[in-house]
Design a protein around this motif. Sequence first.
Motif, mmCIF file in Angstrom:
data_model
loop_
_atom_site.group_PDB
_atom_site.id
_atom_site.type_symbol
_atom_site.label_atom_id
_atom_site.label_comp_id
_atom_site.label_asym_id
_atom_site.label_seq_id
_atom_site.Cartn_x
_atom_site.Cartn_y
_atom_site.Cartn_z
ATOM 1 N N LEU A 123 -49.207 -14.368 19.220
ATOM 2 C CA LEU A 123 -47.789 -14.570 19.526
ATOM 3 C C LEU A 123 -47.179 -13.420 20.326
ATOM 4 O O LEU A 123 -46.221 -13.634 21.062
ATOM 5 N N THR A 161 -38.287 -12.667 17.833
ATOM 6 C CA THR A 161 -39.350 -12.880 16.864
ATOM 7 C C THR A 161 -39.651 -11.575 16.150
ATOM 8 O O THR A 161 -40.017 -10.588 16.771
ATOM 9 N N SER A 198 -45.772 -21.116 21.457
ATOM 10 C CA SER A 198 -45.460 -19.855 20.798
ATOM 11 C C SER A 198 -44.412 -19.090 21.570
ATOM 12 O O SER A 198 -44.288 -19.197 22.770
ATOM 13 N N THR A 243 -44.808 -12.505 12.979
ATOM 14 C CA THR A 243 -45.884 -12.722 13.950
ATOM 15 C C THR A 243 -47.168 -11.980 13.620
ATOM 16 O O THR A 243 -48.233 -12.332 14.122
#
Length: 528
Positions: free
Chosen positions: A322, A11, A4, A16
């Motif tokens: 995450l 991200t 991850s 997430t």
Amino acid sequence: MTSSPSGSASTSFSATIGKDFLASIVVFLVALPLCMGIAIASGLPPTAGIITGIIGGIVVGFLAGSPLQVSGPAAGLTVVVLQLVQEHGVEMLGVIVLFAGLLQLAAGLFKLGQWFRAVSPAVIHGMLVGIGVLILVSQFHVMLDMKPIGTGIENLIGIPGALMTALTSGGPHFAAGLIGFLTIAVIFGWGSYAPKSLRVIPAPLVGVLVGMTTAVALGLDIAYVSVPDNIWSETIFPTPERMMRVLEPAIMVGVVSIAFIASAETLLCATAVDQMHSGPRTKYDKELSAQGVGNTLCGALGVLPMTGVIVRSGANVEAGALTRNSAILHGVWLLVFASLIPFTLRYVPVSTLAAVLVFTGYKLAYPKIVPALMKFGKGEVIIFVVTVVTIVLTDLLKGVVLGLVLSLAKLLYAFSHLVIRKEENPEENRVDLHLSGTATLIRLPMLARALEELKPDAKVHVHIEDLDYIDHACIDLLSSWDRQHKISGGSLDIQWEGLTEKYKNRTAEAFRTARNNPLITGRFPQKT
């Protein structure tokens, strides 16, 4: 190990939040029984543990230097907190935790986070095992609806008597013991035999639910958790008069103990969490500062201190978290649950929470680290064992201090231990000196004495391939002696084989430089 991104800047939140949301539910379910159990074991109401969990999730989760680490009340501090409460009263706990938090914050701001990692692993693991033993033997009595007897060794020796009392009484102690052992059996069974698809539900939570359901269904007359309708009603704010007592030696020892143990356990946990995922590594100074902020707030509210905790952090990673949002959300769920439906906690038997801690203590106390320590020598195992035994026989602080002293003594021994073995061949007028250990300034007189005892015209061969380290002072000594020995008709040859190529080249070059430099003063008188 997961792959991850663990909070990568690239991200997006929308990508997430799904996994973080699910992971936060798992962590919340793991944290709830532990927060309450640790609080009760520390001599505080269960709400004190829940509030610490809320702060650890929402505040520390937002500031943390380890994005996937989860903070909250830790079993590792249970023994220390209980001792402080017994000695100074629950009113002083907040003051101690507040100043411990400020100490952690200062340590983080002054970039001391890495130094806490310098503590010997033998001492850290010895501390954790010792804490595990103390938790197990004290909470075993609570699991029988009894009170701990006293010190760790007293609680340990008292277990057979407590069991006999519970078995022969047939009353609440026996019933509480049955619920406690049922809880432990369910935890073991769920972790070993539950279908993989269901193991996302934490085993401690399942154990508590089974124990609670059984006790309520049978109408058992045993101790149950007591919580107020308003969880914030039991907070104890430090007063100026109490805060002035921080200068008392006993209070200051408590402050330093909480700060040191909480920091060491947090950073040890952060290191372990880093090994579980492939995302960003821990920023230790930032994590230490975040823990300091969290403990300062906990102290201001008079609740339990916190650390980064491996059980919740491991559950967070395994559940697919995450980013730090999972830790923050788990704090939100604790806040919502404790604020809206605290009455449900009153159905939880105290014995089930004690059983969860008995299981936790067993996992901490299991000496699984010994084979790994053996790879670094018996000395590390001895330090580990002495730390554990001292903690159980006396208290946590004495055990950790003794472990640190032994680690320092071992380090000094390693840097001062030199063995010189001499082999003589009279027919060839040859002498071989085999050096092993560490050749440093501390042992330079020993090496000088061995060289002085050799015949003036001997062909000397010095073998240093078994040395762990040789410093410049000893190289200078050999070069000076070499120049004087040649005047007497002798010779000196140093066997560099066995050293790593880089170290061999660097050491040999240093020797040649010293030997050829006429400005270097020899350590032996000039021979005429």
